[in-house]
Design an enzyme around this catalytic site. Structure first.
Site, PDB file in Angstrom:
ATOM      1  N   PHE A 145       0.850  -1.190   0.000  1.00  0.00           N
ATOM      2  CA  PHE A 145       0.000   0.000   0.000  1.00  0.00           C
ATOM      3  C   PHE A 145       0.883   1.237   0.000  1.00  0.00           C
ATOM      4  CE2 PHE A 145      -2.390   3.499   1.898  1.00  0.00           C
ATOM      5  CZ  PHE A 145      -3.478   3.527   1.051  1.00  0.00           C
TER       6      PHE A 145
ATOM      7  N   ASP B  10       9.241   2.682   1.707  1.00  0.00           N
ATOM      8  CA  ASP B  10       8.047   3.375   2.182  1.00  0.00           C
ATOM      9  C   ASP B  10       7.926   3.100   3.674  1.00  0.00           C
ATOM     10  OD1 ASP B  10       5.536   4.201   2.941  1.00  0.00           O
ATOM     11  OD2 ASP B  10       4.500   3.432   1.164  1.00  0.00           O
TER      12      ASP B  10
ATOM     13  N   LYS C 136       2.592   9.701   8.465  1.00  0.00           N
ATOM     14  CA  LYS C 136       1.857   9.316   9.672  1.00  0.00           C
ATOM     15  C   LYS C 136       2.383   9.896  11.001  1.00  0.00           C
ATOM     16  CE  LYS C 136      -0.869   5.608   7.880  1.00  0.00           C
ATOM     17  NZ  LYS C 136      -0.552   4.943   6.635  1.00  0.00           N
TER      18      LYS C 136
HETATM   19  C1  LIG Z   1      -0.829   5.202   5.208  1.00  0.00           C
HETATM   20  C2  LIG Z   1       0.193   4.795   4.218  1.00  0.00           C
HETATM   21  C3  LIG Z   1       0.394   5.529   3.034  1.00  0.00           C
HETATM   22  C4  LIG Z   1      -0.488   6.672   2.607  1.00  0.00           C
HETATM   23  O1  LIG Z   1      -0.414   7.770   3.456  1.00  0.00           O
HETATM   24  P1  LIG Z   1      -1.505   8.938   3.320  1.00  0.00           P
HETATM   25  O2  LIG Z   1      -1.019   9.963   4.318  1.00  0.00           O
HETATM   26  O3  LIG Z   1      -2.840   8.370   3.645  1.00  0.00           O
HETATM   27  O4  LIG Z   1      -1.436   9.441   1.929  1.00  0.00           O
HETATM   28  C5  LIG Z   1       1.431   5.141   2.208  1.00  0.00           C
HETATM   29  N1  LIG Z   1       2.216   4.085   2.512  1.00  0.00           N
HETATM   30  C6  LIG Z   1       2.044   3.369   3.638  1.00  0.00           C
HETATM   31  C7  LIG Z   1       2.958   2.233   3.930  1.00  0.00           C
HETATM   32  C8  LIG Z   1       1.023   3.682   4.516  1.00  0.00           C
HETATM   33  O5  LIG Z   1       0.828   2.942   5.616  1.00  0.00           O
END
Ligand SMILES: *Cc1c(COP(=O)(O)O)cnc(C)c1O
Length: 391
Positions: free
Chosen positions: A128, A215, A244
């Site tokens: 994701f 990521d 986050k």
């Molecule tokens: C939450 C998340 C995202 C997206 O972040 P947003 O602030 O909602 O755009 C991207 N990568 C990972 C691994 C995430 O957990």
């Protein structure tokens, strides 16, 4: 009353009005234990005094000026992030998706500099990376992509935790310029790869002159028991994205780069109106200082292991519980059948949890959670899991 919010979320029937530490209260003053932290955002819990102070102090002087001018506190935050991570420089946006967009743009510039006209980023199944067109194209989940074709070109997916699959893909596709991967898949089901997975990817990227891009939007900022999950492997990526927990609730995203990846985004190549403004940067700086001063990375490691052990003990006779796994305070309880209903059941019992990948209970408690709260979390949730699975 009809809602005027677009129904993009299936919302649970509760409205919170205040929080303190790991506690939240709703409109009826019912108290809930927060074992989700707004999805790995509020690592310092709710209403932390250091965050309150940074917000008040900065809002009294300056919220926003624009990136057309120097921003002292943005410089300080970037310096601190680079000291903690070993990276060289940082671009600030407002979310995880934006941080990953910056990473994807860096990968494409890197490819074009090597005269690859159609650069490809290797990404993982069940990953994701966000909801923008670029990041949802990178995401390895057909449900998230459904209805949004044409997707952005330039991504190839292979299975997660499979270095051999990466090797084969690289051999087959000379256009691959970068690997983008989560150190632990969060949305995909708290998938923790083999301990040497990132080390192997680092080796392959070096051998084939590819950018290693992590990521760490969910894993970063202390969650896994280190500032960044890659630090468990003693490697440094070329690019690392954050969001986050960096702002503990104020919207901030960051794309950190190192070496050859750090020189590609030059004037005119990228930007953000809000990104890295004085308000969010002073809060993020307070977040980093608080985690450092309160030794919360180590606490995340210790508490996470304690929670894992306690659940393993409480659930050991339940044959529907296949595994309790964790890296620091990223915790997954793996059941043998779908268990999404548990979220609402736990909510009614005053406990906030999440289920990902349909069969994994995901816990992301605030790093400041205390011993009594941990005991409550383990006892309450174990009872719910046992009742639920033995019906
Ligand atoms: C939450 C998340 C995202 C997206 O972040 P947003 O602030 O909602 O755009 C991207 N990568 C990972 C691994 C995430 O957990």
């Amino acid at each position: 009353m009809t809602s005027h919010i677009m129904p993009t979320y299936g919302r649970l029937p509760v409205t919170f009005t205040k929080g303190e530490g790991a506690w939240l209260w709703d409109e009826n003053n019912k108290r809930y234990l927060d074992a989700l932290s707004g999805i790995a955002v509020c690592n310092l819990g709710h209403a932390h005094p250091a965050i309150h102070e940074a917000l008040c102090k900065q809002s009294k002087t300056l919220l926003h000026t624009s990136n057309l001018y120097n921003i002292e506190v943005q410089e300080q935050l970037a310096t601190k992030l680079c000291q903690l991570s070993g990276m060289d420089n940082v671009f600030f946006g407002n979310s995880g998706a934006e941080a990953n967009e910056a990473a994807i743009k860096i990968a494409r510039l890197y490819g074009h500099n090597k005269n690859i006209t159609n650069p490809v980023v290797l990404v993982m199944q069940k990953s994701f990376h966000g909801r923008t067109m670029g990041t949802l194209s990178a995401t390895g989940n057909p449900i998230i992509q459904d209805g949004f074709s044409p997707l952005l070109e330039g991504f190839v997916h292979v299975s997660y935790n499979d270095t051999h699959a990466i090797e084969i893909a690289i051999q087959q596709n000379p256009n691959i310029v970068a690997v983008l991967v989560e150190p632990i898949q969060g949305e995909g089901g708290v998938n923790i790869p083999a301990p040497d997975y990132l080390t192997q990817i680092r080796k392959l990227c070096d051998q084939h002159d590819l950018l290693m891009m992590l990521d760490e939007v969910q894993t970063g900022i202390g969650r896994t028991g280190a500032w960044f999950a890659f630090q468990h492997n003693n490697i440094t990526p070329d690019v690392c994205t954050l969001a986050k927990a960096l702002g503990n609730g104020v919207p901030i995203g960051a794309c950190m780069a190192k070496g050859k990846a750090a020189t590609l985004l030059t004037a005119g190549k990228h930007g953000s109106t809000f990104g890295g403004n004085p308000l969010v940067c002073s809060v993020a700086l307070a977040v980093l200082n608080t985690i450092e001063n309160e030794n919360l990375c180590q606490q995340a490691a210790d508490k996470g292991d304690a929670i894992q052990q306690a659940f393993t003990e409480q659930l050991k006779n339940n044959k529907h519980v296949l595994e309790v796994r964790n890296k620091g305070m990223m915790i997954g309880i793996q059941l043998d059948a779908p268990c999404t209903e548990l979220v609402a059941i736990a909510l009614a019992e005053g406990l906030l949890i999440n289920v990902t990948g349909a069969t994994t209970i995901r816990l992301l408690p605030p790093l400041i959670i205390n011993k009594e709260q941990i005991e409550l979390l383990v006892s309450k949730l174990s009872v719910l899991v046992n009742c639920h699975t033995q019906q």
